[in-house]
Design an enzyme around this catalytic site. Structure first.
Site, PDB file in Angstrom:
ATOM      1  CD  GLU A  81      17.266  50.942 -35.630  1.00  0.00           C
ATOM      2  OE1 GLU A  81      18.014  51.392 -34.738  1.00  0.00           O
ATOM      3  OE2 GLU A  81      17.493  51.082 -36.850  1.00  0.00           O
ATOM      4  CG  ASP A 156      13.750  56.123 -20.873  1.00  0.00           C
ATOM      5  OD1 ASP A 156      13.839  55.721 -19.694  1.00  0.00           O
ATOM      6  OD2 ASP A 156      13.772  57.323 -21.176  1.00  0.00           O
ATOM      7  CE  LYS A 160      12.935  59.228  -9.692  1.00  0.00           C
ATOM      8  NZ  LYS A 160      11.983  60.324  -9.360  1.00  0.00           N
ATOM      9  CG  ASP A 192      23.600  53.633 -21.584  1.00  0.00           C
ATOM     10  OD1 ASP A 192      22.422  53.323 -21.337  1.00  0.00           O
ATOM     11  OD2 ASP A 192      23.970  54.822 -21.708  1.00  0.00           O
ATOM     12  CB  THR A 227      26.163  56.031 -31.683  1.00  0.00           C
ATOM     13  OG1 THR A 227      25.855  55.782 -30.301  1.00  0.00           O
ATOM     14  CG2 THR A 227      25.581  54.913 -32.540  1.00  0.00           C
ATOM     15  CG  PHE A 229      23.717  57.727 -26.740  1.00  0.00           C
ATOM     16  CD1 PHE A 229      23.215  58.469 -25.676  1.00  0.00           C
ATOM     17  CD2 PHE A 229      23.585  56.340 -26.691  1.00  0.00           C
ATOM     18  CE1 PHE A 229      22.592  57.853 -24.609  1.00  0.00           C
ATOM     19  CE2 PHE A 229      22.967  55.718 -25.631  1.00  0.00           C
ATOM     20  CZ  PHE A 229      22.466  56.481 -24.586  1.00  0.00           C
ATOM     21  CD  GLU A 230      28.055  51.871 -27.849  1.00  0.00           C
ATOM     22  OE1 GLU A 230      28.623  50.830 -27.470  1.00  0.00           O
ATOM     23  OE2 GLU A 230      27.458  51.960 -28.940  1.00  0.00           O
TER      24      GLU A 230
END
Length: 249
Positions: A81, A156, A160, A192, A227, A229-230
């Protein structure tokens, strides 16, 4: 669970290569890294987890091939991972897949401490952590054909356009990942950010050692949890894209 997988700007001491037209002292990133250093705070509980579980579960980075059976104390399929954030998904997956070994890379101390704390609470024995840049771990510690799978969740996206070159999923890294997979092994990415999902699909599809499991984006595999976050992103109307590719025989 946002993985922090970004490029580390190189200081003038690291490289003499500067961006054309940039002010003096502004250097160009020499290599793509799997992270960027960010400030973080380790809690007392995480510090205790470091003290009690660190000696057992933290694997020192070395420029030498890892011997998984010796590190885990058993022979089992090995999953790498890259960037596990605070370890929420990692701990869940390791719990529902006890038959597999998980070698997890993360540089941020708070995230490593959080995962160690989760492991202590859940009593898991199939996770080991390398607190080092995953790109270097992959290059020096992982033998060709030794991985049953690779997880890269929510790297990440570098939104841009001028920063797209800093994205982790690039042809060179994907070729190296494919070379470390055993025949039939899988590479599972999730994001995402739709433009990044499109780039991932393009890059992964172009790698001759990999084949897609579906025509484009895969259903979310049952082992990958939703999660915090998701879930927060989904409530804001964000989509999530999973990509699962297999290593050709």
């Amino acid at each position: 669970m946002a993985c922090s997988l970004q490029s580390r700007p190189v200081t003038p001491h690291d490289s003499n290569t500067a961006i054309a037209g940039a002010p003096p002292g502004v250097a160009y990133p020499k290599t793509i890294k799997s992270f960027v250093r960010r400030a973080g705070r380790t809690t007392a509980a995480q510090a205790r987890a470091f003290e009690h579980l660190g000696p057992q579960l933290l694997v020192p980075y070395r420029e030498a091939l890892l011997e998984p059976a010796a590190v885990f104390g058993r022979s089992a399929p090995l999953i790498l991972e890259i960037g596990f954030g605070m370890g929420e998904a990692t701990a869940h997956i390791a719990n529902v897949r006890p038959q597999d070994n998980f070698l997890c890379c993360e540089v941020h101390e708070a995230g490593v401490g959080a995962l160690l704390k989760r492991i202590a609470e859940q009593g898991q024995t199939n996770v080991r952590i390398v607190q080092h840049d995953a790109v270097e771990v992959l290059e020096h510690m992982v033998a060709p054909g030794s991985l049953a799978g690779v997880h890269i969740f929510f790297p990440d996206p570098w939104h841009k356009k001028k920063h797209h070159k800093r994205r982790l999923i690039q042809p060179t890294l994907v070729a190296r990942l494919a070379s470390r997979l055993a025949a039939g092994g899988y590479l599972h990415c999730a994001t995402d950010w739709q433009p990044y999902a499109e780039q991932m699909l393009e890059v992964l599809s172009a790698e001759p050692l990999l084949t897609n499991t579906v025509p484009d984006y895969a259903p979310q595999p049952a082992y990958r949890p939703l999660t915090k976050f998701e879930n927060r992103g989904l409530k804001l109307g964000h989509g999530v894209w999973d990509l699962v590719f297999l290593r050709r025989a």
